[in-house]
Scaffold this active site. Structure first.
Site, mmCIF file in Angstrom:
data_model
loop_
_atom_site.group_PDB
_atom_site.id
_atom_site.type_symbol
_atom_site.label_atom_id
_atom_site.label_comp_id
_atom_site.label_asym_id
_atom_site.label_seq_id
_atom_site.Cartn_x
_atom_site.Cartn_y
_atom_site.Cartn_z
ATOM 1 N N ASP A 102 32.586 -30.323 14.357
ATOM 2 C CA ASP A 102 33.173 -29.344 13.450
ATOM 3 C C ASP A 102 32.809 -29.675 12.002
ATOM 4 O O ASP A 102 32.486 -30.824 11.687
ATOM 5 C CB ASP A 102 34.703 -29.343 13.579
ATOM 6 C CG ASP A 102 35.156 -28.909 14.969
ATOM 7 O OD1 ASP A 102 34.384 -28.219 15.660
ATOM 8 O OD2 ASP A 102 36.295 -29.268 15.348
HETATM 9 N N1 URA Z 1 36.483 -32.192 19.200
HETATM 10 C C1 URA Z 1 36.890 -31.446 18.136
HETATM 11 O O1 URA Z 1 37.972 -30.909 18.122
HETATM 12 N N2 URA Z 1 36.031 -31.351 17.101
HETATM 13 C C2 URA Z 1 34.838 -31.960 17.037
HETATM 14 O O2 URA Z 1 34.128 -31.844 16.039
HETATM 15 C C3 URA Z 1 34.445 -32.731 18.149
HETATM 16 C C4 URA Z 1 35.282 -32.831 19.226
#
Ligand code: URA
Length: 234
Positions: A102
């Site tokens: 993310d």
């Molecule tokens: N899980 C999440 O919620 N975000 C990420 O970036 C990776 C795994």
């Protein structure tokens, strides 16, 4: 391959820049300076630019310590991408992030131009483990470990068995072998907590190199590349 094209591929420069290097006599092939941009470069040719060997490798495998605020994409209209911020020396055509973190997640992201590796390592059948350091708000239930092991129910999806280790108040390490959208955040939400910081520490056998600072990168070591090859071969 033509010499000018070969230089572009490795130096990630324009054809004009490559031709300029050649014109200025900065390029040698097998010990001889050449001013012929169309010179045919063979696989075993030794090409030097200002004394530095230009080595052709079909694939690049790069570890990026992803900082916050950049998206895991090649191009984006709104945000900077992990490819935009990659230090210049690693740039070449065809690179993409292997999987996604993310925008506000930090940590280990592999950047490559090897589609088969990306496909295999992200395939659910390969069960490549990913480990995350998590900071969260709220109180996890007493049976959080069991819930993770059993498979957390996200409503439309029941997660595969995962591990959680609570390290300190509001800090935990989570290990998953799948990668659904916002998975760690949603798993914590399902247990009544909110993830405030998320950092990927490991992808399969590859650990985030803690000597890197956020935004820095390095090529994978020979040993790490061997592991990557093993994922392709399995
Ligand atoms: N899980 C999440 O919620 N975000 C990420 O970036 C990776 C795994």
């Amino acid at each position: 391959m033509r010499l000018d094209k070969f230089i572009c591929e490795i130096e990630n420069c324009t054809r004009k820049e490559a031709k300029d290097y050649i014109k200025k006599g900065l390029i040698s092939v097998n010990g001889n300076k050449t001013k012929d941009a169309g010179f045919n470069v063979e696989e075993e040719s030794k090409v030097f630019l200002k004394g530095k060997e230009l080595k052709y490798t079909a694939f690049s495998y790069i570890m990026l310590y992803k900082p916050k605020g950049v998206v895991s994409a090649v191009k984006d209209d709104k945000d900077k991408t992990v490819i935009d911020i990659l230090p210049q020396k690693y740039k070449r055509r065809g690179l993409f992030p292997v999987g996604r973190l993310d925008k506000d997640t930090t940590g280990l992201l592999i950047i490559s131009n090897d589609g088969a590796f990306a496909h295999n390592s992200l395939s659910p059948t390969k069960h490549v483990e990913k480990e995350y350091g998590v900071t969260y708000q709220g109180t996890l239930p007493e049976n959080a470990e069991e819930e993770f092991l059993k498979g957390i129910d996200l409503g439309e999806y029941i997660c595969k068995s995962a591990k959680i280790e609570v390290l300190a108040e509001n800090k935990a390490k989570v290990t998953l072998s799948e990668g659904k959208f916002h998975q760690v955040k949603r798993m914590f939400e399902a247990l009544g907590c909110k993830v405030t910081e998320l950092k990927r520490l490991r992808f399969g056998k590859i650990l985030l190199d803690e000597s890197l600072k956020e935004g820095e990168a390095r090529y994978l070591t020979e040993c790490e590349v061997k592991y990557i090859q093993s994922l392709k071969g399995e």
